[in-house]
Motif scaffolding. Structure first.
Motif, PDB file in Angstrom:
ATOM      1  N   ALA A  36     -25.508   7.048  -9.534  1.00  0.00           N
ATOM      2  CA  ALA A  36     -25.188   7.288  -8.128  1.00  0.00           C
ATOM      3  C   ALA A  36     -24.398   6.160  -7.488  1.00  0.00           C
ATOM      4  CB  ALA A  36     -26.469   7.504  -7.337  1.00  0.00           C
ATOM      5  N   SER A  37     -24.457   4.985  -8.086  1.00  0.00           N
ATOM      6  CA  SER A  37     -23.776   3.847  -7.462  1.00  0.00           C
ATOM      7  C   SER A  37     -22.525   3.471  -8.236  1.00  0.00           C
ATOM      8  CB  SER A  37     -24.724   2.656  -7.320  1.00  0.00           C
ATOM      9  OG  SER A  37     -25.259   2.299  -8.578  1.00  0.00           O
ATOM     10  N   SER A  38     -22.693   2.964  -9.415  1.00  0.00           N
ATOM     11  CA  SER A  38     -21.553   2.518 -10.206  1.00  0.00           C
ATOM     12  C   SER A  38     -22.018   2.189 -11.613  1.00  0.00           C
ATOM     13  CB  SER A  38     -20.940   1.270  -9.569  1.00  0.00           C
ATOM     14  OG  SER A  38     -20.033   0.666 -10.443  1.00  0.00           O
ATOM     15  N   GLN A  39     -21.180   2.459 -12.564  1.00  0.00           N
ATOM     16  CA  GLN A  39     -21.524   2.115 -13.940  1.00  0.00           C
ATOM     17  C   GLN A  39     -21.641   0.609 -14.131  1.00  0.00           C
ATOM     18  OE1 GLN A  39     -22.377   4.408 -16.274  1.00  0.00           O
ATOM     19  NE2 GLN A  39     -22.158   5.858 -14.613  1.00  0.00           N
ATOM     20  N   SER A  75     -32.820   4.703   3.939  1.00  0.00           N
ATOM     21  CA  SER A  75     -32.455   3.386   3.413  1.00  0.00           C
ATOM     22  C   SER A  75     -31.960   3.470   1.973  1.00  0.00           C
ATOM     23  CB  SER A  75     -33.631   2.420   3.507  1.00  0.00           C
ATOM     24  OG  SER A  75     -34.742   2.917   2.803  1.00  0.00           O
ATOM     25  N   LEU A  76     -32.492   4.403   1.173  1.00  0.00           N
ATOM     26  CA  LEU A  76     -32.039   4.534  -0.202  1.00  0.00           C
ATOM     27  C   LEU A  76     -30.569   4.920  -0.252  1.00  0.00           C
ATOM     28  CD1 LEU A  76     -32.539   4.494  -3.238  1.00  0.00           C
ATOM     29  CD2 LEU A  76     -33.260   6.874  -3.052  1.00  0.00           C
ATOM     30  N   LYS A  77     -30.152   5.832   0.610  1.00  0.00           N
ATOM     31  CA  LYS A  77     -28.748   6.238   0.645  1.00  0.00           C
ATOM     32  C   LYS A  77     -27.855   5.049   0.977  1.00  0.00           C
ATOM     33  CE  LYS A  77     -29.729  10.954   2.027  1.00  0.00           C
ATOM     34  NZ  LYS A  77     -29.594  11.967   3.059  1.00  0.00           N
ATOM     35  N   GLU A  78     -28.285   4.230   1.905  1.00  0.00           N
ATOM     36  CA  GLU A  78     -27.500   3.057   2.293  1.00  0.00           C
ATOM     37  C   GLU A  78     -27.460   2.021   1.169  1.00  0.00           C
ATOM     38  OE1 GLU A  78     -25.568   2.769   5.025  1.00  0.00           O
ATOM     39  OE2 GLU A  78     -26.141   4.859   5.255  1.00  0.00           O
ATOM     40  N   ILE A  79     -28.563   1.851   0.473  1.00  0.00           N
ATOM     41  CA  ILE A  79     -28.603   0.904  -0.646  1.00  0.00           C
ATOM     42  C   ILE A  79     -27.670   1.375  -1.756  1.00  0.00           C
ATOM     43  CG2 ILE A  79     -30.055  -0.006  -2.507  1.00  0.00           C
ATOM     44  CD1 ILE A  79     -32.370  -0.002  -0.436  1.00  0.00           C
ATOM     45  N   LEU A  80     -27.698   2.657  -2.076  1.00  0.00           N
ATOM     46  CA  LEU A  80     -26.808   3.186  -3.117  1.00  0.00           C
ATOM     47  C   LEU A  80     -25.349   3.004  -2.718  1.00  0.00           C
ATOM     48  CD1 LEU A  80     -28.694   6.444  -4.116  1.00  0.00           C
ATOM     49  CD2 LEU A  80     -28.518   4.330  -5.436  1.00  0.00           C
ATOM     50  N   PHE A  81     -25.048   3.176  -1.441  1.00  0.00           N
ATOM     51  CA  PHE A  81     -23.688   2.966  -0.945  1.00  0.00           C
ATOM     52  C   PHE A  81     -23.281   1.513  -1.158  1.00  0.00           C
ATOM     53  CE2 PHE A  81     -20.720   1.815   2.444  1.00  0.00           C
ATOM     54  CZ  PHE A  81     -19.714   2.758   2.229  1.00  0.00           C
ATOM     55  N   GLN A  82     -24.156   0.593  -0.829  1.00  0.00           N
ATOM     56  CA  GLN A  82     -23.873  -0.833  -1.008  1.00  0.00           C
ATOM     57  C   GLN A  82     -23.669  -1.165  -2.491  1.00  0.00           C
ATOM     58  OE1 GLN A  82     -23.369  -3.377   1.213  1.00  0.00           O
ATOM     59  NE2 GLN A  82     -23.288  -1.702   2.694  1.00  0.00           N
ATOM     60  N   TYR A  85     -20.253  -0.235  -3.954  1.00  0.00           N
ATOM     61  CA  TYR A  85     -19.078  -1.046  -3.600  1.00  0.00           C
ATOM     62  C   TYR A  85     -19.275  -2.540  -3.790  1.00  0.00           C
ATOM     63  CZ  TYR A  85     -17.273   3.346  -2.007  1.00  0.00           C
ATOM     64  OH  TYR A  85     -16.831   4.643  -1.987  1.00  0.00           O
ATOM     65  N   THR A  86     -20.386  -2.934  -4.385  1.00  0.00           N
ATOM     66  CA  THR A  86     -20.598  -4.348  -4.716  1.00  0.00           C
ATOM     67  C   THR A  86     -20.969  -4.456  -6.181  1.00  0.00           C
ATOM     68  OG1 THR A  86     -22.902  -4.222  -4.021  1.00  0.00           O
ATOM     69  CG2 THR A  86     -21.303  -5.018  -2.390  1.00  0.00           C
ATOM     70  N   THR A  87     -20.056  -4.056  -7.030  1.00  0.00           N
ATOM     71  CA  THR A  87     -20.317  -4.024  -8.467  1.00  0.00           C
ATOM     72  C   THR A  87     -19.925  -5.345  -9.115  1.00  0.00           C
ATOM     73  OG1 THR A  87     -18.133  -3.113  -8.881  1.00  0.00           O
ATOM     74  CG2 THR A  87     -19.939  -1.543  -8.607  1.00  0.00           C
ATOM     75  N   VAL A  88     -20.448  -5.547 -10.299  1.00  0.00           N
ATOM     76  CA  VAL A  88     -20.086  -6.727 -11.085  1.00  0.00           C
ATOM     77  C   VAL A  88     -18.975  -6.368 -12.046  1.00  0.00           C
ATOM     78  CG1 VAL A  88     -22.355  -7.786 -10.897  1.00  0.00           C
ATOM     79  CG2 VAL A  88     -21.894  -6.231 -12.766  1.00  0.00           C
ATOM     80  N   ALA A  89     -18.268  -7.356 -12.489  1.00  0.00           N
ATOM     81  CA  ALA A  89     -17.172  -7.122 -13.449  1.00  0.00           C
ATOM     82  C   ALA A  89     -17.749  -6.643 -14.763  1.00  0.00           C
ATOM     83  CB  ALA A  89     -16.371  -8.392 -13.639  1.00  0.00           C
ATOM     84  N   PRO A  90     -17.075  -5.682 -15.419  1.00  0.00           N
ATOM     85  CA  PRO A  90     -17.587  -5.170 -16.704  1.00  0.00           C
ATOM     86  C   PRO A  90     -17.510  -6.209 -17.799  1.00  0.00           C
ATOM     87  CG  PRO A  90     -15.523  -4.063 -16.091  1.00  0.00           C
ATOM     88  CD  PRO A  90     -15.883  -5.011 -14.988  1.00  0.00           C
TER      89      PRO A  90
END
Length: 90
Positions: A36-39, A75-82, A85-90
């Motif tokens: 739901a957030s990012s790989q 709050s879960l929806k907001e955390i997933l949104f954050q 868009y705040t992912t680490v480099a692969p």
């Protein structure tokens, strides 16, 4: 990644009867949050752990066949949104 003991502590559970179920919820929460957030989500971040804890708590307390998605915290929806868009480099 969230551990079984961390999840049980968050749920305020001090017995072992549901360990298998809770462990399955922890693994499912990990897959859900990553998807739901990012790989490239940082699994060491507090936001990731909080999102997993919220999901495990929700799923553990709402085990009916009919879902209650409206109970899932805003709050879960907001955390997933954050996390998205705040992912680490692969």
């Amino acid at each position: 990644m969230l551990t079984l003991n961390e999840a049980k502590s968050f749920l305020k559970i001090d017995f072992d009867d549901d360990d298998s179920d809770i462990n399955s919820l922890v693994l499912a929460a990990d897959l859900f949050v990553v998807g739901a957030s990012s790989q490239n989500v940082d699994k060491e971040s507090e936001l990731y752990n909080l999102a997993c804890k919220l999901l495990v708590n929700h799923w553990y307390l709402n085990r009916e066949v009919v879902g209650k998605a409206d109970k899932l915290a805003f709050s879960l929806k907001e955390i997933l949104f954050q996390l998205k868009y705040t992912t680490v480099a692969p």
